[in-house]
Design a protein around this motif. Structure first.
Motif, PDB file in Angstrom:
ATOM      1  N   ILE A  89       0.842  -1.200   0.000  1.00  0.00           N
ATOM      2  CA  ILE A  89       0.000   0.000   0.000  1.00  0.00           C
ATOM      3  C   ILE A  89       0.878   1.251   0.000  1.00  0.00           C
ATOM      4  N   THR A  90       0.570   2.197  -0.850  1.00  0.00           N
ATOM      5  CA  THR A  90       1.186   3.517  -0.771  1.00  0.00           C
ATOM      6  C   THR A  90       0.159   4.503  -0.230  1.00  0.00           C
ATOM      7  N   ALA A  91       0.657   5.597   0.356  1.00  0.00           N
ATOM      8  CA  ALA A  91      -0.218   6.513   1.085  1.00  0.00           C
ATOM      9  C   ALA A  91       0.053   7.954   0.696  1.00  0.00           C
ATOM     10  N   PHE A  92      -0.817   8.828   1.203  1.00  0.00           N
ATOM     11  CA  PHE A  92      -0.599  10.269   1.151  1.00  0.00           C
ATOM     12  C   PHE A  92       0.093  10.682   2.450  1.00  0.00           C
ATOM     13  N   TRP A  93       1.173  11.449   2.329  1.00  0.00           N
ATOM     14  CA  TRP A  93       1.899  11.956   3.496  1.00  0.00           C
ATOM     15  C   TRP A  93       1.860  13.478   3.430  1.00  0.00           C
ATOM     16  N   PHE A  94       1.116  14.080   4.341  1.00  0.00           N
ATOM     17  CA  PHE A  94       0.960  15.532   4.353  1.00  0.00           C
ATOM     18  C   PHE A  94       1.930  16.104   5.390  1.00  0.00           C
ATOM     19  N   VAL A  95       2.895  16.854   4.900  1.00  0.00           N
ATOM     20  CA  VAL A  95       4.012  17.254   5.755  1.00  0.00           C
ATOM     21  C   VAL A  95       4.022  18.757   5.990  1.00  0.00           C
ATOM     22  N   MET A 203      10.547  13.287  10.717  1.00  0.00           N
ATOM     23  CA  MET A 203      11.307  12.709   9.622  1.00  0.00           C
ATOM     24  C   MET A 203      12.376  13.678   9.127  1.00  0.00           C
ATOM     25  N   LYS A 204      13.324  13.116   8.389  1.00  0.00           N
ATOM     26  CA  LYS A 204      14.365  13.903   7.746  1.00  0.00           C
ATOM     27  C   LYS A 204      14.087  13.983   6.244  1.00  0.00           C
ATOM     28  N   VAL A 205      14.838  14.842   5.585  1.00  0.00           N
ATOM     29  CA  VAL A 205      14.665  15.053   4.154  1.00  0.00           C
ATOM     30  C   VAL A 205      14.796  13.743   3.380  1.00  0.00           C
ATOM     31  N   GLY A 206      15.802  12.942   3.700  1.00  0.00           N
ATOM     32  CA  GLY A 206      16.024  11.697   2.971  1.00  0.00           C
ATOM     33  C   GLY A 206      14.853  10.732   3.055  1.00  0.00           C
ATOM     34  N   GLN A 207      14.161  10.733   4.169  1.00  0.00           N
ATOM     35  CA  GLN A 207      13.004   9.842   4.314  1.00  0.00           C
ATOM     36  C   GLN A 207      11.828  10.326   3.470  1.00  0.00           C
ATOM     37  N   ILE A 208      11.647  11.621   3.384  1.00  0.00           N
ATOM     38  CA  ILE A 208      10.611  12.160   2.492  1.00  0.00           C
ATOM     39  C   ILE A 208      10.943  11.809   1.042  1.00  0.00           C
ATOM     40  N   GLN A 209      12.204  11.912   0.676  1.00  0.00           N
ATOM     41  CA  GLN A 209      12.608  11.558  -0.680  1.00  0.00           C
ATOM     42  C   GLN A 209      12.354  10.079  -0.960  1.00  0.00           C
ATOM     43  N   LEU A 211      10.072   8.140   0.395  1.00  0.00           N
ATOM     44  CA  LEU A 211       8.627   7.955   0.236  1.00  0.00           C
ATOM     45  C   LEU A 211       8.185   8.351  -1.166  1.00  0.00           C
ATOM     46  N   SER A 212       8.645   9.509  -1.619  1.00  0.00           N
ATOM     47  CA  SER A 212       8.260   9.984  -2.939  1.00  0.00           C
ATOM     48  C   SER A 212       8.753   9.038  -4.034  1.00  0.00           C
ATOM     49  N   GLN A 213       9.983   8.577  -3.910  1.00  0.00           N
ATOM     50  CA  GLN A 213      10.554   7.675  -4.911  1.00  0.00           C
ATOM     51  C   GLN A 213       9.831   6.331  -4.948  1.00  0.00           C
ATOM     52  N   GLU A 214       9.241   5.926  -3.833  1.00  0.00           N
ATOM     53  CA  GLU A 214       8.558   4.638  -3.763  1.00  0.00           C
ATOM     54  C   GLU A 214       7.083   4.721  -4.140  1.00  0.00           C
ATOM     55  N   GLY A 215       6.637   5.881  -4.613  1.00  0.00           N
ATOM     56  CA  GLY A 215       5.280   5.992  -5.127  1.00  0.00           C
ATOM     57  C   GLY A 215       4.262   6.588  -4.182  1.00  0.00           C
ATOM     58  N   HIS A 216       4.675   6.945  -2.976  1.00  0.00           N
ATOM     59  CA  HIS A 216       3.784   7.662  -2.068  1.00  0.00           C
ATOM     60  C   HIS A 216       3.643   9.103  -2.559  1.00  0.00           C
ATOM     61  N   LEU A 217       2.553   9.749  -2.199  1.00  0.00           N
ATOM     62  CA  LEU A 217       2.340  11.138  -2.599  1.00  0.00           C
ATOM     63  C   LEU A 217       2.577  12.064  -1.415  1.00  0.00           C
ATOM     64  N   ILE A 218       3.427  13.060  -1.614  1.00  0.00           N
ATOM     65  CA  ILE A 218       3.770  14.023  -0.572  1.00  0.00           C
ATOM     66  C   ILE A 218       2.982  15.303  -0.824  1.00  0.00           C
ATOM     67  N   GLY A 219       2.213  15.721   0.177  1.00  0.00           N
ATOM     68  CA  GLY A 219       1.343  16.877  -0.015  1.00  0.00           C
ATOM     69  C   GLY A 219       1.541  17.955   1.033  1.00  0.00           C
ATOM     70  N   LEU A 220       0.893  19.078   0.807  1.00  0.00           N
ATOM     71  CA  LEU A 220       1.007  20.250   1.675  1.00  0.00           C
ATOM     72  C   LEU A 220       0.269  20.059   3.000  1.00  0.00           C
ATOM     73  N   HIS A 221       0.834  20.689   4.052  1.00  0.00           N
ATOM     74  CA  HIS A 221       0.169  20.710   5.357  1.00  0.00           C
ATOM     75  C   HIS A 221       0.562  21.977   6.116  1.00  0.00           C
ATOM     76  N   SER A 222       0.924  23.026   5.367  1.00  0.00           N
ATOM     77  CA  SER A 222       1.428  24.303   5.863  1.00  0.00           C
ATOM     78  C   SER A 222       2.898  24.164   6.234  1.00  0.00           C
ATOM     79  N   HIS A 223       3.539  25.298   6.526  1.00  0.00           N
ATOM     80  CA  HIS A 223       4.969  25.284   6.855  1.00  0.00           C
ATOM     81  C   HIS A 223       5.203  25.061   8.349  1.00  0.00           C
TER      82      HIS A 223
END
Length: 313
Positions: A89-95, A203-209, A211-223
């Motif tokens: 399963i891949t997911a949406f990760w709102f960061v 999480m760190k930058v590398g973990q977000i990368q 997730l994105s490379q593995e097909g998960h979608l990274i979305g907005l959640h404000s700064h």
């Protein structure tokens, strides 16, 4: 606009415990996550990119679900991601992105503090409420006498009366400066080491990368994850999402097209600026009926509601 009634929704997860991540209010472990996904029906859960494509094509069925995570939490990557990997399963990760730039955000620090430094959450609430009352006296007592917890956050049945009163004080009664002053006074009084408490939170930058490379979608959640984003000026909201968008695009190499509303707080200005930034799909934090619901107001069900249904069967 989307029709009312039964419709597809996201499943919303935040906190997990296990490994180096402690139990906090509302957290679950890997086994509970696996059981919940099985309970709602694995065949109903779509990979994030499939769900997104079906939304835009108008091809979602009411039974279709997706998995979503908010707040850039390391416990999600360490505890929840292996479960998703095993199930394919891949997911949406709102960061929220300030923490990816080395900043500390008080929202999670305060949460860990109030659930780990006291006998129980109500012990913290009692001390916090007393501090607010000492500052505001009769105004506090009048507000409390008029406060009906049944009418505040009514779409979140998992909150206790004290949970609701705390969130009312934080988001509706206190100004931001006073709230932070009270909380930081409590942190100081309990000699909390901020470096230690925040070490394994995000999480760190590398973990977000990854997730994105593995097909998960990274979305907005404000700064910076303001708890009342809708109360900010249009300019301040723009700043929150401009910084968030730029950070995600820089980290993943992809322009984000999805979002979720922090603390379910948004208004017409928020929706306008998200559309202007090319956001095609955004999620609320509840399943309440919404008049003229748009694709930027998709419903999500908190995992606590799923857990309650499981225990009732």
């Amino acid at each position: 606009m989307l029709a009312k009634g039964q419709m597809s929704k996201g499943l919303m997860f935040h906190h997990f415990h296990g490994q180096e991540h402690p139990v906090v209010q509302g957290s679950i472990d890997a086994d509970s996550l696996s059981s919940m996904l099985d309970f709602v029906g694995l065949t109903n859960i779509l990979p994030a990119q499939d769900y997104y494509a079906r939304v835009l094509a108008g091809a979602l069925e009411p039974r279709h679900l997706c998995v979503t995570f908010d707040d850039t939490l390391l416990c999600q990557y360490d505890i929840a991601k292996p479960v998703l990997d095993a199930l394919g399963i891949t997911a949406f990760w709102f960061v929220y992105s300030s923490v990816l730039e080395g900043q500390k955000e008080w929202l999670e620090i305060y949460r860990i503090f109030r659930t780990r430094w006291f006998d129980d959450i109500d012990h913290f609430y009692g001390l916090f409420f007393a501090r607010v009352e000492s500052c505001y006296g009769i105004d506090y007592r009048r507000r409390h006498a008029r406060f009906d917890p049944r009418n505040y956050l009514p779409n979140d049945p998992f909150y206790s009366d004290n949970d609701r009163w705390f969130r009312y004080l934080r988001d509706r009664f206190l100004d931001s400066e006073t709230y932070h002053r009270l909380m930081r006074d409590m942190l100081r009084d309990h000699q909390v080491d901020l470096e230690k408490i925040s070490k394994n939170l995000w999480m760190k930058v590398g973990q977000i990368q990854t997730l994105s490379q593995e097909g998960h979608l990274i979305g907005l959640h404000s700064h910076t994850h303001p708890t009342r984003l809708a109360a900010l000026s249009a300019q301040a909201q723009q700043g929150e999402y401009d910084a968030n968008y730029a950070a995600i695009e820089h980290i993943t190499g992809k322009a984000p097209t999805t979002a979720s509303h922090p603390c379910n707080s948004y208004n017409a200005e928020t929706l306008r600026l998200l559309r202007d930034k090319g956001i095609r799909l955004a999620f609320r934090a509840d399943v309440a009926d919404v008049e003229n619901r748009s694709l930027l107001e998709m419903p999500r069900e908190n995992h606590a509601n799923i857990l309650r249904r499981m225990r009732q069967t």
